[in-house]
Design an enzyme around this catalytic site. Structure first.
Site, PDB file in Angstrom:
ATOM      1  N   TYR A   1       0.857  -1.184   0.000  1.00  0.00           N
ATOM      2  CA  TYR A   1       0.000   0.000   0.000  1.00  0.00           C
ATOM      3  C   TYR A   1       0.894   1.235   0.000  1.00  0.00           C
ATOM      4  O   TYR A   1       1.918   1.261  -0.662  1.00  0.00           O
ATOM      5  CB  TYR A   1      -0.969  -0.066   1.186  1.00  0.00           C
ATOM      6  CG  TYR A   1      -2.114   0.908   1.075  1.00  0.00           C
ATOM      7  CD1 TYR A   1      -2.925   0.930  -0.060  1.00  0.00           C
ATOM      8  CD2 TYR A   1      -2.383   1.812   2.095  1.00  0.00           C
ATOM      9  CE1 TYR A   1      -3.974   1.829  -0.173  1.00  0.00           C
ATOM     10  CE2 TYR A   1      -3.439   2.710   1.998  1.00  0.00           C
ATOM     11  CZ  TYR A   1      -4.226   2.712   0.856  1.00  0.00           C
ATOM     12  OH  TYR A   1      -5.259   3.605   0.744  1.00  0.00           O
TER      13      TYR A   1
ATOM     14  N   LYS B   1     -20.574 -19.896  -8.585  1.00  0.00           N
ATOM     15  CA  LYS B   1     -19.902 -19.782  -9.882  1.00  0.00           C
ATOM     16  C   LYS B   1     -18.438 -19.406  -9.684  1.00  0.00           C
ATOM     17  O   LYS B   1     -17.544 -19.932 -10.361  1.00  0.00           O
ATOM     18  CB  LYS B   1     -20.603 -18.711 -10.719  1.00  0.00           C
ATOM     19  CG  LYS B   1     -20.282 -18.756 -12.188  1.00  0.00           C
ATOM     20  CD  LYS B   1     -21.151 -19.766 -12.905  1.00  0.00           C
ATOM     21  CE  LYS B   1     -20.953 -19.700 -14.396  1.00  0.00           C
ATOM     22  NZ  LYS B   1     -21.922 -20.532 -15.124  1.00  0.00           N
TER      23      LYS B   1
END
Length: 752
Positions: free
Chosen positions: A37, A92
């Site tokens: 970050y 999925k």
């Protein structure tokens, strides 16, 4: 409990749902967090700002698919809305990850308006490498997919349309071949005229079916030109309107070669099946209840009824998981701008071709040890077959390149290896050895030639150019087995009882006469396939040998030790397993041979295990294991590995780091080695782990395999005068092939 009760409990178990986000880079230190970050992240941001394609290099975009739905047409549930569809979309995502290592964000949009849906999805293009549209009702799904394909520069794929089309298309290719029919001559009747039916009909035309031979039926009857002119059909299914008399499904099925059911359960009778053409093809894909049951369709006629359903409890399951993960894998890996018709056809053809190949044992076991051999009961691969990834993804990627929609190229051979690595470290490691074996295939004797697994392994060895297999046994019996298995090859066979092998008898007698064996006994032993194959290798008529699949390990090992023996400078053989984990590989010895080795034996076993590691292109770092760390406990048991480590460290021919005795966690944890025991000869964790005795070795490898998630390759027999190995009795065909490849590479090296 019912299935629904079990499912509720499954989904509610903490943490709820089926997906989570995890990091792919280390984040354990201040510096690592500053790289992940602020302030370090500014670097890749600047690169992407100046070159948008750099997002594929510095972010997950190239492996990230958005599964997007509004929940308006969920299979079996209908219009349940966006939020209620979330478990399906998460599921999925599970399939994408499980079968093709593709990451997914599921996106549920509360939009009924197609235009609003399109705007929302199009705005997410910077996030994703591809979009999988799911469970959107017709005809809106056609509009949404069409507009998104126009607007977005990444693949957009509506699986409800194209997934069923591609998988059933693969089944159609093979069913047509099995039934002896021609695609161009097929009369095809569809029950259903929604998204899946229209997409499937279009796709069948791409495969070679004539559009004028397709009859489509909806709830109101046959789609006729008269109905189209009356405005009774939508803009998408009217293209399949025929200039035909009015009628229903019963009339439409008369003399049809193919029935494709994408409608509702129990709408087809046995009489309707009997009205079809000879050897009919029936795809009854309504779920969970097919248009006609498998048993009813089969019983309706005396000729061959080729039957497929959407169910896993019958042969020939048309399951979309055979398509979308691998189609997206190939599309993502060449950064395709779309998934076009050429890519879909390539996927179907690859699936159809795979159904004609020998099926791995793991797949057979997953489906109750069904025979799974190409024919009317097996026209499409099973969803659990790992080879689908290696066949479909490259076919799709190549089709994308050839059709001009790929933004990057790839090397096919290297690409397949990259795909193998995604499925596990053992595949990546074995590929090193398989490539070496294929560079110069050696003659490998397979002692148990009558065994079905051995025959199947021989077929794969020959077909893939890994080795030149020689099956030991009765030639007629072996060839009959090959024919029954549908394996089209002429295996090399040597029958110990089918000729005179006086030279082999003499060799065995010479070798064992001082061990109490007479020449007559040698003549009797040579008819034993293990002794025969051993002498065959010893005499140079074969380069390597495998046995043990139908024997206990000690009885299979005995002929090898008696005939082949250990190498000239070796006193002890040993059994080595390669254990692979997600990001690590270790070689563990001895797990099969030496019960209570002394220090000299442990040192010798370490040298041989290091040689095996190098065969896999791994530079060895060896640890002699105990329950003691560097003398913390001093007794006879801990002195043996300590002494072995000293012998190795003072041996000028040992060119790898080694230390011990040490505990297992000390050997494999870098922080412990560099911190607590900074004086250790190992700067990095050990990858050769030598156990203090057979009991420890055998227990350790089995625990790591069964509870630790390790994949095991072996046991590899080391220290022998020739490349000979003993299989485990429950080994699968892939294990036989892998060990034959190891033996072949050993033979290459010994001949240099």
């Amino acid at each position: 409990m019912t299935l629904e009760d079990d499912s509720l409990e499954y989904h509610a178990a903490r943490p709820p749902g089926k997906l989570e986000t995890t990091t792919t880079k280390p984040t354990n230190t201040q510096r690592e967090l500053s790289l992940a970050y602020s302030p370090g992240v500014a670097g890749p941001c600047r690169e992407i700002a100046s070159d948008p394609d750099a997002a594929y290099q510095y972010t997950v975009k190239g492996n990230l698919v958005g599964v997007v739905s509004n929940g308006s047409a969920v299979l079996g549930l209908g219009d349940i809305g966006a939020q209620a569809s979330k478990p399906v979309m998460e599921g999925k995502g599970v399939l994408f990850k499980r079968f093709a290592d593709i990451d997914v964000f599921d996106i549920e949009l509360d939009h009924e308006d197609p235009e609003a849906f399109v705007e929302s999805v199009a705005g997410m293009e910077p996030t994703f490498g591809g979009i999988n549209l799911e469970d959107i009702k017709a005809p809106e799904c056609f509009t949404i997919e069409s507009q998104l394909r126009e607007r977005m520069d990444v693949p957009v794929f509506h699986d409800d349309q194209h997934g069923t089309a591609i998988i059933s298309g693969a089944a159609l290719l093979n069913a047509t071949e099995v039934s002896g029919k021609d695609l161009a001559d097929l009369e095809v009747t569809f029950a259903g005229a929604g998204a899946a039916a229209v997409a499937s009909a279009r796709f069948y035309v791409s495969l070679g079916v004539k559009q004028e031979n397709i009859t489509m039926v909806d709830i109101d009857g046959i789609l006729t030109t008269e109905r189209a002119e009356d405005g009774d059909l939508n803009a998408y299914n009217r293209e399949f309107a025929r200039d035909a008399p009015e009628g229903g499904l019963e009339e439409a099925m008369v003399d049809a070669d193919v029935f494709v059911g994408l409608a509702a359960g129990d709408i087809v009778s046995q009489e309707m099946v009997r009205s079809m053409a000879d050897n009919p093809i029936i795809f009854a894909m309504a779920n969970p209840t097919p248009e006609i049951s498998y048993d009813a369709a089969k019983a309706a006629r005396d000729d061959t009824v080729i039957m497929a359903t959407g169910r896993s409890d019958y042969p020939n399951q048309v399951n979309n998981v055979l398509g979308f993960p691998f189609i997206f894998r190939g599309a993502l890996d060449v950064r395709a701008t779309e998934i076009n018709e050429a890519m879909k056809v390539a996927a179907a053809e690859a699936l159809a071709a795979l159904a004609k190949e020998d099926v791995p044992d793991a797949v057979r076991k997953a489906y109750g040890d069904q025979p799974l051999q190409f024919g009317s009961e097996y026209i499409i691969p099973k969803p659990m077959d790992p080879r689908v990834l290696f066949e479909v993804a490259p076919a799709v990627a190549n089709a994308a390149i050839d059709s001009g929609v790929a933004r990057t190229d790839l090397e096919v051979d290297t690409y397949v290896e990259d795909l193998e690595a995604r499925l596990g470290k053992s595949r990546e490691m074995m590929r090193v050895v398989l490539n070496k074996a294929q560079s110069d295939p050696q003659r490998v004797a397979l002692a148990e030639g009558h065994n079905e697994k051995i025959v199947r392994a021989a077929y794969q060895l020959e077909e893939q150019g890994i080795a030149e297999p020689v099956l030991i046994g009765n030639e007629e019996r072996i060839k009959r087995i090959a024919t029954e298995l549908g394996l089209e090859f002429e295996p090399a066979v040597v029958d110990p009882k089918g000729g005179s092998y006086d030279e082999y008898v003499d060799a065995l007698y010479e070798r064992r006469r001082r061990k109490g064996i007479t020449r007559r006994e040698a003549a009797e032993l040579i008819e034993d396939s293990n002794y025969f194959a051993s002498v065959m290798v010893e005499q140079g008529d074969a380069d390597a040998m495998l046995t043990g699949l139908t024997h206990h390990y000690p009885s299979a090992l005995r002929p090898l030790l008696q005939v082949i023996g250990t190498a000239d400078d070796v006193d002890y053989a040993a059994g080595v397993y390669m254990l692979t984990f997600k990001n690590r590989v270790v070689f563990l010895a001895d797990a099969t041979v030496n019960q209570d080795p002394d220090a000299e034996t442990l040192a010798e076993v370490t040298r041989h295990t290091a040689d095996i590691a190098r065969r896999f292109d791994v530079e060895p770092r060896a640890a002699l294991l105990s329950y003691s760390d560097f003398g913390s406990v001093d007794n006879e048991g801990t002195r043996k590995p300590r002494r072995a480590a000293e012998l190795l460290r003072t041996d000028s021919e040992v060119e790898f780091p080694v230390d011990g005795e040490m505990q297992a966690d000390t050997a494999v944890v870098e922080e412990t080695l560099q911190g607590t025991y900074e004086f250790a000869n190992l700067e990095k964790p050990a990858n050769v782990l030598v156990m203090p005795n057979l009991e420890a070795g055998n227990i350790t490898y089995k625990l790591l395999q069964r509870l630790g998630g390790a994949e095991a390759v072996g046991p590899m027999l080391t220290g022998m005068a020739e490349p000979v190995h003993v299989l485990q009795r429950d080994d699968e065909v892939k294990d036989i092939v892998n060990l034959a490849a190891v033996a072949s590479v050993e033979a290459q090296q010994s001949s240099q």
